[in-house]
Motif scaffolding. Structure first.
Motif, PDB file in Angstrom:
ATOM      1  N   THR A  86      49.703  34.913  52.354  1.00  0.00           N
ATOM      2  CA  THR A  86      49.225  36.285  52.165  1.00  0.00           C
ATOM      3  C   THR A  86      47.971  36.567  52.975  1.00  0.00           C
ATOM      4  OG1 THR A  86      47.832  35.691  50.280  1.00  0.00           O
ATOM      5  CG2 THR A  86      50.136  36.272  49.815  1.00  0.00           C
ATOM      6  N   GLY A  87      47.360  35.503  53.513  1.00  0.00           N
ATOM      7  CA  GLY A  87      46.101  35.679  54.210  1.00  0.00           C
ATOM      8  C   GLY A  87      44.911  35.787  53.276  1.00  0.00           C
ATOM      9  N   THR A  88      45.186  35.661  51.971  1.00  0.00           N
ATOM     10  CA  THR A  88      44.126  35.724  50.957  1.00  0.00           C
ATOM     11  C   THR A  88      44.075  34.396  50.220  1.00  0.00           C
ATOM     12  OG1 THR A  88      44.438  38.090  50.645  1.00  0.00           O
ATOM     13  CG2 THR A  88      43.294  36.906  48.893  1.00  0.00           C
ATOM     14  N   GLY A  89      42.921  33.784  50.154  1.00  0.00           N
ATOM     15  CA  GLY A  89      42.782  32.521  49.450  1.00  0.00           C
ATOM     16  C   GLY A  89      42.124  32.694  48.101  1.00  0.00           C
ATOM     17  N   TYR A  90      42.495  31.825  47.165  1.00  0.00           N
ATOM     18  CA  TYR A  90      41.885  31.816  45.835  1.00  0.00           C
ATOM     19  C   TYR A  90      41.341  30.428  45.562  1.00  0.00           C
ATOM     20  CZ  TYR A  90      44.555  36.116  45.082  1.00  0.00           C
ATOM     21  OH  TYR A  90      45.090  37.369  45.187  1.00  0.00           O
ATOM     22  N   SER A  91      40.137  30.365  45.004  1.00  0.00           N
ATOM     23  CA  SER A  91      39.560  29.081  44.638  1.00  0.00           C
ATOM     24  C   SER A  91      40.184  28.588  43.338  1.00  0.00           C
ATOM     25  CB  SER A  91      38.048  29.201  44.463  1.00  0.00           C
ATOM     26  OG  SER A  91      37.741  29.904  43.266  1.00  0.00           O
ATOM     27  N   VAL A  92      39.999  27.313  43.067  1.00  0.00           N
ATOM     28  CA  VAL A  92      40.513  26.746  41.812  1.00  0.00           C
ATOM     29  C   VAL A  92      39.912  27.481  40.623  1.00  0.00           C
ATOM     30  CG1 VAL A  92      40.622  24.673  40.372  1.00  0.00           C
ATOM     31  CG2 VAL A  92      40.922  24.488  42.854  1.00  0.00           C
ATOM     32  N   ARG A  93      38.631  27.770  40.694  1.00  0.00           N
ATOM     33  CA  ARG A  93      37.991  28.475  39.568  1.00  0.00           C
ATOM     34  C   ARG A  93      38.567  29.882  39.400  1.00  0.00           C
ATOM     35  NH1 ARG A  93      34.017  25.267  37.664  1.00  0.00           N
ATOM     36  NH2 ARG A  93      32.734  24.064  39.128  1.00  0.00           N
ATOM     37  N   GLU A  94      38.893  30.548  40.489  1.00  0.00           N
ATOM     38  CA  GLU A  94      39.501  31.879  40.386  1.00  0.00           C
ATOM     39  C   GLU A  94      40.884  31.812  39.744  1.00  0.00           C
ATOM     40  OE1 GLU A  94      37.729  34.550  44.023  1.00  0.00           O
ATOM     41  OE2 GLU A  94      39.045  32.863  44.578  1.00  0.00           O
ATOM     42  N   VAL A  95      41.648  30.776  40.058  1.00  0.00           N
ATOM     43  CA  VAL A  95      42.961  30.619  39.436  1.00  0.00           C
ATOM     44  C   VAL A  95      42.802  30.355  37.942  1.00  0.00           C
ATOM     45  CG1 VAL A  95      45.096  29.270  39.429  1.00  0.00           C
ATOM     46  CG2 VAL A  95      43.966  29.777  41.599  1.00  0.00           C
ATOM     47  N   ILE A  96      41.825  29.547  37.573  1.00  0.00           N
ATOM     48  CA  ILE A  96      41.557  29.293  36.150  1.00  0.00           C
ATOM     49  C   ILE A  96      41.198  30.593  35.436  1.00  0.00           C
ATOM     50  CG2 ILE A  96      39.938  28.207  34.547  1.00  0.00           C
ATOM     51  CD1 ILE A  96      39.827  25.820  36.479  1.00  0.00           C
ATOM     52  N   ASP A  97      40.311  31.374  36.039  1.00  0.00           N
ATOM     53  CA  ASP A  97      39.890  32.631  35.416  1.00  0.00           C
ATOM     54  C   ASP A  97      41.063  33.589  35.234  1.00  0.00           C
ATOM     55  OD1 ASP A  97      37.307  31.693  35.324  1.00  0.00           O
ATOM     56  OD2 ASP A  97      36.622  32.810  37.086  1.00  0.00           O
ATOM     57  N   GLN A  98      41.918  33.678  36.244  1.00  0.00           N
ATOM     58  CA  GLN A  98      43.060  34.588  36.151  1.00  0.00           C
ATOM     59  C   GLN A  98      44.061  34.097  35.111  1.00  0.00           C
ATOM     60  OE1 GLN A  98      44.715  37.817  36.320  1.00  0.00           O
ATOM     61  NE2 GLN A  98      43.343  37.646  38.088  1.00  0.00           N
TER      62      GLN A  98
END
Length: 327
Positions: free
Chosen positions: A253-265
């Motif tokens: 997608t050209g957009t990266g997510y950090s591990v912490r962002e995945v946890i939050d979501q």
């Protein structure tokens, strides 16, 4: 009905590919040895049980089903393990793929869709990786996939093998109807590990590395919904059937997510906390891997409409709650 041989069709991505192939009018033939795949996931077409290290079993599948194309997903894929046991990865991934490609060429099956990885690009931080980036894999998993790409190029020159190569990173989500989903033993992927921790199936998620050069210290990855991903593979097969020749495509997608962002979501989607602890970095892990997919959008007409973090986690959570496979 046109048969397509799907290696690893009993696995996570392969089973979703079989579902989409069936809906597109193909007959998906699963080829799997069930070392990591699940018999319960084979539900969209026939099964040809076999092993890629056994050329006779591959030949038998081609003789029986005479496929118009191959989708090759079967591979060992754990980065950490590949750093510790490179021989295992070169034998299984490379030699197994060589057997498959050689038998396909002998059978006159020239349409080959290969599931590669953006790990072939190695450590290239702070760039959106495209197909023109240099490939310098830093672990045996990525190196094995790069070698298979080279084999396909060689067979294209010598045998007229036409291949579409897809390079991608983290795949997440599940089929919205809940027929197939993601389940590994042992589990190594972030989203199912997180959902296991939420549901109490494991004590806690381990966050490997919190000192990366990223805004929150955890590594960043590009996530693609599994249904978007496998639809690209069907588009790739049709590309080959239309005689457009070999091509490599990145899927992201050209957009990266950090591990912490995945946890939050995940906490937001499930309305439950994610128990987690912090651990050391794993050998071979890169800081930031983000894959652009403009070529796939422009040339294949691919649109990753489902590949937002909320939808991927919601679909995965729905399947996760409905039970797991039995071999």
């Amino acid at each position: 009905m046109r048969n397509v041989l799907v290696t690893g069709g009993a696995g996570y991505i392969g089973s979703h590919a079989c579902k989409v192939l069936k809906s597109a009018g193909y007959n998906p033939v699963t080829f799997d040895n069930f070392i990591t795949g699940w018999r319960d996931a084979v539900k969209f077409g026939p099964l040809a049980e076999g092993d890629l290290l056994d050329r006779d079993s591959i030949k038998s599948a081609f003789d029986t089903y005479q496929p118009v194309g191959v989708m090759h997903f079967a591979a060992l894929s754990q980065v950490g393990e590949s750093m510790q046991q490179p021989e295992k990865y070169w034998l299984n991934n490379v030699m197994g793929s060589l057997n498959l490609i050689a038998v396909a060429a002998e059978a006159g099956c020239k349409n080959f869709v290969f599931s590669s990885t953006c790990a072939t690009y190695g450590e290239q931080d702070n760039v959106v990786l495209n197909e023109d980036c240099a490939q310098y894999p830093i672990n045996a998993y990525g190196a094995s996939k790069r070698a298979i790409e080279d084999i396909l190029e060689n067979f294209g020159q010598s045998h007229g093998m036409n291949s579409v190569i897809f390079r991608y990173f983290n795949v997440a989500g599940a089929d919205p109807e809940g027929e197939v989903g993601e389940f590994h033993q042992p589990e190594t992927h972030l989203v199912p590990l997180m959902l296991d921790a939420i549901s109490g199936k494991r004590d806690a998620l381990t966050v490997f590395g919190t000192d990366y050069d990223t805004p929150d210290g955890t590594c960043i990855r590009d996530y693609v919904h599994v249904m978007d991903l496998v639809e690209a593979h069907v588009l790739g097969l049709k590309w080959l059937e239309d005689g457009k020749g070999g091509r490599a495509f990145n899927l992201g997608t050209g957009t990266g997510y950090s591990v912490r962002e995945v946890i939050d979501q995940s906490q937001a989607v499930t309305n439950k906390p994610v128990p987690h602890t912090e651990g050391e970095r794993r050998p071979g892990d890169c800081t930031k891997l983000v894959s652009g997919s403009q070529r796939a959008m422009d040339e294949l007409g691919w649109t990753p409409d489902r590949s937002n973090l909320q939808e991927m986690i919601r679909d995965a959570w729905r399947w996760h709650q409905n039970g797991h496979y039995n071999r």
